[in-house]
Motif scaffolding. Structure first.
Motif, short mmCIF file in Angstrom:
data_model
loop_
_atom_site.label_atom_id
_atom_site.label_comp_id
_atom_site.label_asym_id
_atom_site.label_seq_id
_atom_site.Cartn_x
_atom_site.Cartn_y
_atom_site.Cartn_z
N LEU A 93 -5.04 -6.08 -1.14
CA LEU A 93 -4.35 -4.74 -0.86
C LEU A 93 -3.50 -4.72 0.36
O LEU A 93 -3.97 -4.74 1.57
CB LEU A 93 -5.42 -3.45 -0.77
CG LEU A 93 -6.32 -3.65 -2.09
CD1 LEU A 93 -7.45 -2.92 -1.69
CD2 LEU A 93 -5.75 -3.25 -3.31
N THR B 58 -1.31 -2.46 1.89
CA THR B 58 -1.00 -1.54 2.56
C THR B 58 -2.21 -0.76 3.09
O THR B 58 -3.07 -0.78 2.05
CB THR B 58 0.34 -0.67 2.18
OG1 THR B 58 -0.30 0.12 1.02
CG2 THR B 58 1.38 -1.29 1.83
N HIS C 175 -2.25 2.62 2.34
CA HIS C 175 -2.06 3.44 1.13
C HIS C 175 -3.04 2.82 0.19
O HIS C 175 -4.08 3.36 -0.48
CB HIS C 175 -0.79 3.72 0.82
CG HIS C 175 -0.19 4.88 1.74
ND1 HIS C 175 0.51 4.56 2.85
CD2 HIS C 175 -0.43 6.12 1.57
CE1 HIS C 175 1.04 5.67 3.35
NE2 HIS C 175 0.40 6.56 2.52
N GLU C 176 -2.59 1.18 -0.20
CA GLU C 176 -3.29 0.68 -1.24
C GLU C 176 -4.90 0.53 -1.05
O GLU C 176 -5.75 0.87 -1.94
CB GLU C 176 -2.74 -0.62 -1.56
CG GLU C 176 -1.36 -0.69 -2.11
CD GLU C 176 -0.59 -1.91 -2.18
OE1 GLU C 176 -1.38 -2.93 -1.49
OE2 GLU C 176 0.16 -2.06 -2.83
N GLN C 177 -5.21 0.17 0.21
CA GLN C 177 -6.37 0.16 0.62
C GLN C 177 -7.39 1.39 0.64
O GLN C 177 -8.45 1.55 0.12
CB GLN C 177 -6.80 -0.39 2.03
CG GLN C 177 -8.22 -1.22 2.38
CD GLN C 177 -8.24 -1.85 3.31
OE1 GLN C 177 -8.93 -1.37 4.16
NE2 GLN C 177 -7.52 -2.98 3.68
N ARG D 110 -6.45 4.14 -1.37
CA ARG D 110 -6.67 4.43 -2.91
C ARG D 110 -7.71 3.77 -3.30
O ARG D 110 -8.64 4.40 -4.10
CB ARG D 110 -5.41 4.43 -3.46
CG ARG D 110 -4.44 5.31 -3.19
CD ARG D 110 -3.44 5.33 -4.47
NE ARG D 110 -2.60 4.13 -4.16
CZ ARG D 110 -1.42 4.02 -3.49
NH1 ARG D 110 -0.94 4.96 -2.75
NH2 ARG D 110 -0.72 2.81 -3.40
#
Length: 144
Positions: A39, A41, A43-45, A47
Motif C-alpha cells: 500500500l 500511500t 490513503h491506501e493504507q 482505507r
C-alpha cells in the motif's frame, strides 16, 4: 457518550470502544509487513486498515450511528502537540506533507473518513479528534 479510540501502529491497528467511560470492546488487528508495504500511500493504507476495523466492529454488532466521537493519537512531527478537531483542511495538509510515517498519517485519514462515513450515512454527529502528544524534544525545549 460512546467513544471509539484507535491507534495505527507499524504492524497493527488497535482499537477500543468506551460507553460513558466503561470499556466495552478491545481489539487488535495484526498486519503483515508485505501486505502493508504494498500500500504505497497513507490513503491506501488508511482505507485498508479502516475496512478491517469496520468489519470487526460489524462482527461485534457495534452500531456505527451510536458512536459519538472517534479519537486517535499520532506522533506526526508536522503537527504541534495538542488536541485537534480533524477537518478537511488538516487532512489535505497532511496529504501534501513530506512525512515518512505512513501508518501515522493513515490513522488520521481513517479517523476523518470514518467520522464522515458515520455522519453522512446515519445522519449523526460523530466528532473526529486527533491527540498529538508532546514528544521528548518538545518537553525538553520548553523546559530550557
Amino acid at each position: 457518550m460512546r467513544i471509539l479510540t484507535f491507534v495505527s501502529k507499524i504492524s497493527a491497528t488497535e482499537f477500543a470502544i468506551f460507553d460513558d467511560g466503561v470499556q466495552v470492546l478491545n481489539e487488535s488487528l495484526e498486519h503483515v509487513a508485505p501486505e502493508l508495504h504494498s500500500l504505497l500511500t497513507p490513503h491506501e493504507q488508511g482505507r485498508f486498515r479502516l475496512s478491517l476495523m469496520m468489519e470487526t466492529l460489524e462482527e461485534q454488532d457495534i452500531d456505527f450511528k451510536l458512536i459519538d466521537m472517534i479519537v486517535t493519537q499520532t506522533e506526526c512531527t508536522d503537527v504541534p502537540c495538542g488536541i485537534y478537531l480533524v477537518n478537511r483542511k488538516l487532512v489535505d495538509y497532511l496529504k501534501d506533507s513530506k512525512l515518512e510515517e505512513n501508518h501515522q498519517r493513515a490513522g488520521i485519514f481513517m479517523l476523518y473518513t470514518f467520522a464522515e462515513y458515520i455522519n453522512s450515512n446515519y445522519d449523526a454527529e460523530c466528532i473526529p479528534i486527533l491527540l498529538e502528544a508532546a514528544i521528548e524534544d518538545e518537553i525538553m525545549r520548553d523546559a530550557v
